[in-house]
Design an enzyme around this catalytic site. Sequence first.
Site, short mmCIF file in Angstrom:
data_model
loop_
_atom_site.label_atom_id
_atom_site.label_comp_id
_atom_site.label_asym_id
_atom_site.label_seq_id
_atom_site.Cartn_x
_atom_site.Cartn_y
_atom_site.Cartn_z
N CYS A 160 17.84 45.30 11.00
CA CYS A 160 17.16 45.19 9.71
C CYS A 160 18.18 45.42 8.59
O CYS A 160 18.93 46.40 8.63
CB CYS A 160 16.04 46.21 9.63
SG CYS A 160 15.30 46.29 7.99
N LYS A 167 2.33 4.56 1.37
CA LYS A 167 2.43 5.13 2.71
C LYS A 167 2.10 6.62 2.59
O LYS A 167 2.84 7.38 1.98
CB LYS A 167 3.83 4.91 3.27
CG LYS A 167 3.97 5.34 4.70
CD LYS A 167 5.28 4.78 5.29
CE LYS A 167 5.39 5.06 6.76
NZ LYS A 167 5.42 6.47 7.10
N CYS A 186 16.91 49.05 6.90
CA CYS A 186 16.89 50.34 7.60
C CYS A 186 17.75 50.33 8.86
O CYS A 186 17.85 51.34 9.55
CB CYS A 186 15.47 50.73 7.97
SG CYS A 186 14.77 49.72 9.28
N TYR A 211 -6.90 2.36 6.58
CA TYR A 211 -6.19 1.18 6.10
C TYR A 211 -6.23 -0.03 7.02
O TYR A 211 -5.71 -1.08 6.66
CB TYR A 211 -4.73 1.51 5.76
CG TYR A 211 -3.99 2.28 6.84
CD1 TYR A 211 -3.55 3.58 6.62
CD2 TYR A 211 -3.74 1.70 8.08
CE1 TYR A 211 -2.89 4.29 7.59
CE2 TYR A 211 -3.07 2.40 9.06
CZ TYR A 211 -2.64 3.70 8.82
OH TYR A 211 -1.99 4.40 9.79
N LYS A 245 10.88 3.22 2.54
CA LYS A 245 10.81 4.68 2.40
C LYS A 245 11.38 5.11 1.05
O LYS A 245 12.49 4.69 0.71
CB LYS A 245 11.59 5.36 3.54
CG LYS A 245 11.03 5.08 4.93
CD LYS A 245 9.65 5.68 5.13
CE LYS A 245 9.64 7.07 5.65
NZ LYS A 245 9.92 7.39 6.97
N CYS A 254 11.25 43.66 12.01
CA CYS A 254 11.72 45.04 11.97
C CYS A 254 10.50 45.88 12.31
O CYS A 254 9.51 45.86 11.57
CB CYS A 254 12.22 45.40 10.56
SG CYS A 254 12.41 47.18 10.34
N ASP A 260 1.66 10.39 3.56
CA ASP A 260 2.45 11.25 4.46
C ASP A 260 1.53 12.23 5.18
O ASP A 260 1.30 13.35 4.74
CB ASP A 260 3.50 12.01 3.64
CG ASP A 260 4.60 12.55 4.53
OD1 ASP A 260 4.61 12.23 5.73
OD2 ASP A 260 5.45 13.30 4.01
N GLU A 271 0.86 -1.19 0.00
CA GLU A 271 0.00 0.00 0.00
C GLU A 271 0.89 1.23 0.00
O GLU A 271 1.99 1.20 0.55
CB GLU A 271 -0.85 0.07 1.28
CG GLU A 271 -1.78 -1.09 1.46
CD GLU A 271 -2.28 -1.18 2.91
OE1 GLU A 271 -2.46 -0.14 3.56
OE2 GLU A 271 -2.46 -2.31 3.38
N CYS A 318 10.45 51.76 7.59
CA CYS A 318 11.46 50.95 6.91
C CYS A 318 11.16 50.93 5.41
O CYS A 318 10.06 50.54 5.01
CB CYS A 318 11.47 49.53 7.48
SG CYS A 318 12.51 48.42 6.53
#
Length: 657
Positions: free
Chosen positions: A397, A111, A400, A218, A304, A415, A113, A109, A420
């Site tokens: 920042c 898998k 600025c 499942y 996997k 910031c 995620d 089957e 800015c």
Amino acid sequence: MDIKARIKELTSLINEANYNYHSLDKPTITDFEYDKLLNELINLEEKHPEYKSEFSPTSKIGGPILASFNKVTHKSPMMSLSNCFSKEELEKFADKINLEFGDLLYTSELKIDGLAVSINYENGKYVSAATRGNGLVGEDITLNVKTIKSLPLELNEKIDITVRGEIFMPHDSFHLVNEERLANNEEVFANPRNAAAGTIRQLDSSIVAKRKLDLFVYTIVDDYKYVDSQSGVLKYLKELGFKVNPNYKVSKNNELSKIIDEYDLLRKNLPYDTDGVVIKVDNLLIHEEIGYTAKSPKWAIAYKFKPEESITEVLDIVYQVGRTGVITPVAVLKPVFVSGSTVARATLHNEDYIVNKDIRINDIVYVRKAGEIIPEVVSVDLTKRTNQVPFKMIENCPVCKTRLERKENEAFYYCNNLDCPSRNLNGLIHFASREAMNIDGLGEKVIHKFNEFDYLNKISDIYRLKNYYDELTVIEGFGKKSIDKLLKSIEDSKNMEADKLLFGLGIKNVGAKVAKELLKKYKNINNLANASFDDLILIDEIGEVIANSVINYFSNEINRELILDLENLGLNFNFNTKEITKHEFNDKKIVITGTLENYGRKEIASILESFGAKITSSVSKSTDYVIAGSEAGSKLDKAIELGVKVLNETELLERIK
Ligand code: IVH
């Protein structure tokens, strides 16, 4: 027919339509017919609450908001699977079992995620659902799971049963959720798995309902009398009404390797993420004999997939300053091909992400596309590490130079300088965008250009551009004609709906919908600017977070000046109480084919255009509807092939009458 019987009939019609649409992906009725049935049921249930069942399909829209999740003990532990990463390991697994138990059959089957869930039914009715938690004790997510459209609330048999499956977020829902989060100035989810996990942990199930999670079931936990194989379990689950992933296969061990290759191809075209293949001994009667380790069954293994990752070098780490001031670190990469396109930049999300993965400039890293779209750095190849300097987050920042602040409980730095230039520029781009003030001709590129010449720095400058008419018309790429057109759309935007203006201001957590709700109540932006916290949270959709954002925004001197400036410049601050409801054909691409009985083609085209539709001649993926009269030919075939919605004349008339 009496009302009780009609409610029952509607319930079963809707349940069947839901099952065909959400579980089998084979719709049997049109959206229009579905909505009609659902509305009738909602109305009847409202008038006769005594007949409303708690398993009614109308209950899939969410329930009361919880304070926290209760803990629940699983009646049998939720184990995990042992993993393998190569076909050799998989072969060993099957060889070992076959040696002892003979030449067995195996079910393979996909898998999925997502996150595991355990669901209980009594007498065929949905009772509760829980997360895996630590395997023994999970959290009660009954209300949230109830909103999943493909979950049957009543089974086709009146049995007590516990089933397990995987909750996941399909790619299209993932993109919608992230788009909305961006628009609301919220942090985006890194991938669909995180989005599903974050959603299932919502205390307000009506939010879960909107996010469109899905579920593949499942396994059955109980002793089940009728079935003696895993493939039989999957068939039986389907008969009971569950959504079962159709891509399972039963085979001998010598075919497993081929099946895995097939799945690895297939997964690239699926609308959801998978991270492997689960291989289980098909015959359930020998599971007990094969036995268990402390954590996992010995009769199953997860192969996997190698994630589609590419290796490249981090050339630099740079920072973006969003319009809310959020700082996003971004890796500049040596360009590399990943899942179908060349990637030169990848998000590093935030400081914690970089520190946890210990990503440094000049590191060799693995990159992949999260949810097949957003490139991200997954991990560092430490064997290639030489003398790279550890990462250190910037303190000021980048634009600025204001000192950055990290708020408690947030992974992000901000910031906070409202002046800015980078914040202002991104704020300006948002303000002029289609979703906000929709100023035609004032896109990102033009804004950057005018900014270079210093004509545009902050939102109110847009409405003063006309003072630079002569200067603008001589900028390369612009002429009198294009500037005239642009200035006209800027003037027109002064009459834009006030909720679009409010959204355009870019107040944190105030998305398009919230902006509308706020103005529905306050009618005018100045009234809203003077609203109190206590008053704001009285609005249904407004909680403490949004209320605080609004208060913060309007209590700031610079923002107050901007608001006053915009009002003096003549922008519309009043909410139009006459809600303009858009027709479902508004902005839709429609193709008309075949002969209609009651209308000529031209005639119907102009009616549809009056609803805002665009009539086109050929059918493509971007077509929204095909209107098919009698003797419709190849265009109808194409529509069916592409899955475009087809309406016959009667269905069309119902929608335009
Ligand atoms: S069978 C004893 N089948 O993978 C555990 N699991 O590490 C039996 N998963 O927790 C699990 N798709 O969340 C099984 N078709 C599938 C699956 C699947 C995804 C997840 C599940 C489980 C984890 C195993």
